[in-house]
Design an enzyme around this catalytic site. Structure first.
Site, short mmCIF file in Angstrom:
data_model
loop_
_atom_site.label_atom_id
_atom_site.label_comp_id
_atom_site.label_asym_id
_atom_site.label_seq_id
_atom_site.Cartn_x
_atom_site.Cartn_y
_atom_site.Cartn_z
N ASP A 11 0.87 -1.17 0.00
CA ASP A 11 0.00 0.00 0.00
C ASP A 11 0.91 1.22 0.00
O ASP A 11 1.71 1.41 0.92
CB ASP A 11 -0.88 0.03 1.25
CG ASP A 11 -1.92 -1.09 1.26
OD1 ASP A 11 -2.35 -1.49 0.16
OD2 ASP A 11 -2.27 -1.56 2.33
N ASP A 130 -13.66 -3.73 -1.61
CA ASP A 130 -13.54 -3.49 -0.17
C ASP A 130 -14.92 -3.64 0.44
O ASP A 130 -15.86 -2.92 0.06
CB ASP A 130 -12.99 -2.09 0.10
CG ASP A 130 -11.62 -1.88 -0.49
OD1 ASP A 130 -10.84 -2.85 -0.55
OD2 ASP A 130 -11.31 -0.74 -0.90
#
Length: 253
Positions: A11, A130
């Site tokens: 990330d 998500d």
């Protein structure tokens, strides 16, 4: 039997690898190129590179960082963040990525999935989803790096995405993300059993047994982890050795 994959996730925010808990409380975890190189040495099966603020800030993924990463590793590289058009996909693939991951833009324009698959092949299109369990016990889709809840049912959305040509699902549970208490076996099994395309489980890996559980109980095709690897609590080699010892097929280290 097809080998299960272990995938470190980078990330990236402002050119640095970061990690948080439940998508917040972000801390620094290193240089993306160096991290990817180390995971390549550890026999990771793939690397996922996500520019976690690109959609939120309405900017494109940093292609030069992608190119530098691709030059140093010899395993598949998936890149996501701020990819909103077929031209964005083309830029990322030309920078050295093997696959592109789309999330928020696909929710807003589902035809992007089909356009990408038609242009580059389904094998290049990874749909990142998500999800978070709502008060009704169902899973909702979130966009913009987990900042915005939609009224979209996650299971229905994933089924639609597969029909449109997505070649793989990167499923992240926001409920378990960064907690190290184990992957969300419930939603992972629902999606894995439903899909005919590979499903990558993400969010919650904290112990060796968690990886075994997500493969043996939830039927995932791959497991993704970040902080667990970034901070040296486990290595990819540790996980693969454990899985092999428990009868789960993995690519040899």
């Amino acid at each position: 039997m097809i080998s299960k994959r272990i995938i470190p996730c980078l990330d990236v925010k402002d050119g640095r690898v970061v990690k948080g808990v439940n998508f917040v409380n972000i801390t620094d975890a290193g240089d993306p190129v160096e991290c990817a190189t180390e995971y390549n040495k550890q026999s990771a099966d793939e690397i996922v590179f996500l520019d976690i603020t690109a959609s939120h800030e309405s900017r494109g993924t940093i292609c030069d960082t992608v190119a530098k990463t691709a030059e140093r590793i010899f395993i598949p590289l998936t890149v996501g963040g701020g990819i909103a058009t077929v031209n964005d996909m083309r830029k990322i693939l030309r920078s050295g990525a093997d696959k592109v991951s789309i999330n928020s833009a696909a929710v807003r324009n589902p035809n992007l999935i089909q356009s990408g698959a038609d242009s580059f092949g389904s094998q290049c299109i990874v749909l990142a989803v998500d999800v978070k369990k709502n008060s009704k016990g169902r899973y909702s889709v979130f966009v913009n790096g987990g900042r915005i809840e939609t009224d979209i049912d996650a299971v229905e959305w994933i089924a639609k995405a597969e029909r449109l040509g997505a070649g793989e699902i990167l499923l992240t549970s926001m409920d378990t993300d960064g907690t190290k208490n184990g992957f969300d076996l419930e939603i992972t099994k629902i999606v894995s059993d439903m899909c005919s395309i590979p499903v990558i489980a993400s969010g919650g890996g904290g112990r060796l047994s968690h990886f075994k559980d997500v493969f043996s109980q939830a039927n995932a095709d791959a497991a993704l982890a970040a902080s667990l690897f970034h901070y040296g609590e486990l290595t990819v080699k540790d996980v693969k050795k454990y899985l092999k010892g428990n009868g789960i097929p993995v690519r040899e280290v």
